[in-house]
Design a protein around this motif. Structure first.
Motif, PDB file in Angstrom:
ATOM      1  N   MET A   1       0.864  -1.052  -0.062  1.00  0.00           N
ATOM      2  CA  MET A   1      -0.064   0.038  -0.017  1.00  0.00           C
ATOM      3  C   MET A   1       0.761   1.244   0.152  1.00  0.00           C
ATOM      4  O   MET A   1       1.542   1.444   0.908  1.00  0.00           O
ATOM      5  N   PRO A   2       0.907   2.008  -1.112  1.00  0.00           N
ATOM      6  CA  PRO A   2       1.718   2.957  -1.214  1.00  0.00           C
ATOM      7  C   PRO A   2       0.905   4.600  -0.382  1.00  0.00           C
ATOM      8  O   PRO A   2       0.051   4.229   0.329  1.00  0.00           O
ATOM      9  N   TYR A   3       1.314   5.542  -0.581  1.00  0.00           N
ATOM     10  CA  TYR A   3       1.021   6.799  -0.199  1.00  0.00           C
ATOM     11  C   TYR A   3      -0.844   6.841  -0.014  1.00  0.00           C
ATOM     12  O   TYR A   3      -1.261   6.319  -1.314  1.00  0.00           O
ATOM     13  N   THR A   4      -1.151   7.271   1.024  1.00  0.00           N
ATOM     14  CA  THR A   4      -2.505   7.394   1.055  1.00  0.00           C
ATOM     15  C   THR A   4      -2.901   8.800   1.114  1.00  0.00           C
ATOM     16  O   THR A   4      -2.441   9.568   1.713  1.00  0.00           O
ATOM     17  N   PRO A   5      -3.942   9.225   0.249  1.00  0.00           N
ATOM     18  CA  PRO A   5      -4.231  10.706   0.269  1.00  0.00           C
ATOM     19  C   PRO A   5      -4.970  11.455   1.228  1.00  0.00           C
ATOM     20  O   PRO A   5      -4.867  12.926   1.355  1.00  0.00           O
ATOM     21  N   THR A   6      -5.874  10.694   1.784  1.00  0.00           N
ATOM     22  CA  THR A   6      -7.155  11.174   2.722  1.00  0.00           C
ATOM     23  C   THR A   6      -6.935  10.692   4.263  1.00  0.00           C
ATOM     24  O   THR A   6      -6.800   9.545   4.410  1.00  0.00           O
ATOM     25  N   PHE A   7      -7.188  11.327   4.941  1.00  0.00           N
ATOM     26  CA  PHE A   7      -7.193  11.127   6.345  1.00  0.00           C
ATOM     27  C   PHE A   7      -8.397  10.474   6.674  1.00  0.00           C
ATOM     28  O   PHE A   7      -9.431  10.962   6.307  1.00  0.00           O
ATOM     29  N   THR A   8      -8.293   9.418   7.414  1.00  0.00           N
ATOM     30  CA  THR A   8      -9.925   8.953   7.817  1.00  0.00           C
ATOM     31  C   THR A   8      -9.951   8.624   9.303  1.00  0.00           C
ATOM     32  O   THR A   8      -8.831   8.682   9.955  1.00  0.00           O
ATOM     33  N   PRO A   9     -11.053   8.746   9.907  1.00  0.00           N
ATOM     34  CA  PRO A   9     -11.173   8.641  11.333  1.00  0.00           C
ATOM     35  C   PRO A   9     -10.550   7.309  11.771  1.00  0.00           C
ATOM     36  O   PRO A   9     -10.397   6.421  11.001  1.00  0.00           O
ATOM     37  N   GLU A  10     -10.560   7.173  13.037  1.00  0.00           N
ATOM     38  CA  GLU A  10      -9.627   6.159  13.566  1.00  0.00           C
ATOM     39  C   GLU A  10     -10.406   4.844  13.250  1.00  0.00           C
ATOM     40  O   GLU A  10     -11.580   4.573  13.633  1.00  0.00           O
ATOM     41  N   THR A  11      -9.539   3.938  12.802  1.00  0.00           N
ATOM     42  CA  THR A  11      -9.969   2.578  12.534  1.00  0.00           C
ATOM     43  C   THR A  11      -9.182   1.583  13.225  1.00  0.00           C
ATOM     44  O   THR A  11      -9.419   0.420  13.151  1.00  0.00           O
ATOM     45  N   LEU A  12      -7.971   2.026  13.935  1.00  0.00           N
ATOM     46  CA  LEU A  12      -7.133   1.249  14.429  1.00  0.00           C
ATOM     47  C   LEU A  12      -6.930   1.466  15.919  1.00  0.00           C
ATOM     48  O   LEU A  12      -7.100   2.823  16.144  1.00  0.00           O
ATOM     49  N   THR A  13      -6.652   0.599  16.493  1.00  0.00           N
ATOM     50  CA  THR A  13      -6.495   0.779  18.322  1.00  0.00           C
ATOM     51  C   THR A  13      -4.914   0.890  18.358  1.00  0.00           C
ATOM     52  O   THR A  13      -4.300   0.225  17.508  1.00  0.00           O
ATOM     53  N   ARG A  14      -4.479   1.295  19.480  1.00  0.00           N
ATOM     54  CA  ARG A  14      -3.212   1.163  19.764  1.00  0.00           C
ATOM     55  C   ARG A  14      -2.742  -0.269  19.935  1.00  0.00           C
ATOM     56  O   ARG A  14      -1.693  -0.669  19.482  1.00  0.00           O
ATOM     57  N   ALA A  15      -3.451  -1.098  20.183  1.00  0.00           N
ATOM     58  CA  ALA A  15      -3.312  -2.512  20.383  1.00  0.00           C
ATOM     59  C   ALA A  15      -3.098  -2.929  19.042  1.00  0.00           C
ATOM     60  O   ALA A  15      -2.264  -3.902  18.854  1.00  0.00           O
ATOM     61  N   ASP A  16      -3.765  -2.568  17.813  1.00  0.00           N
ATOM     62  CA  ASP A  16      -3.669  -3.061  16.641  1.00  0.00           C
ATOM     63  C   ASP A  16      -2.194  -2.487  15.986  1.00  0.00           C
ATOM     64  O   ASP A  16      -1.467  -3.277  15.394  1.00  0.00           O
TER      65      ASP A  16
END
Length: 109
Positions: free
Chosen positions: A1-16
């Motif tokens: 997965m290269p460069y991602t253009p857009t910020f998205t709301p949190e989908t990951l946790t710190r544990a992830d």
């Protein structure tokens, strides 16, 4: 997965993030942030120039956003370079493509 253009709301946790294997770059900021928008050409060019095949996760940050707080993010954009769940480098408000490229190469991307 290269460069991602857009910020998205949190989908990951710190544990992830801590459990992730291999390299990844977390970028904290927002789509409306002037500093973030100004850095995007440098970030995109660095990923392209470094030939980085590193996951680039753009995390929308702000008050009450736990992932950003767990990394102590205070200014945007903040790029956190991770390898096997451990932070290995951090750039806050990067000023140019070269410093991002160097961090990607050190990460092994």
């Amino acid at each position: 997965m290269p460069y991602t253009p857009t910020f998205t709301p949190e989908t990951l946790t710190r544990a992830d993030v801590d459990a992730a294997r291999g390299p990844q770059v977390l970028e904290f900021g927002t789509n409306w942030c002037g500093w973030c928008r100004g850095a995007q050409p440098h970030i995109e060019a660095a990923f392209a120039a470094a030939g980085a095949d590193v996951p680039h996760v753009k995390v929308e940050d702000g008050p009450g956003r736990r992932l950003g707080r767990s990394f102590g993010v205070k200014l945007w954009p903040t790029l956190v370079f991770m390898k096997d769940g451990q932070e290995v480098h951090r750039l806050v408000r990067p000023q140019g493509q070269q410093e991002i490229e160097q961090a990607l190469r050190q990460l092994g991307g």
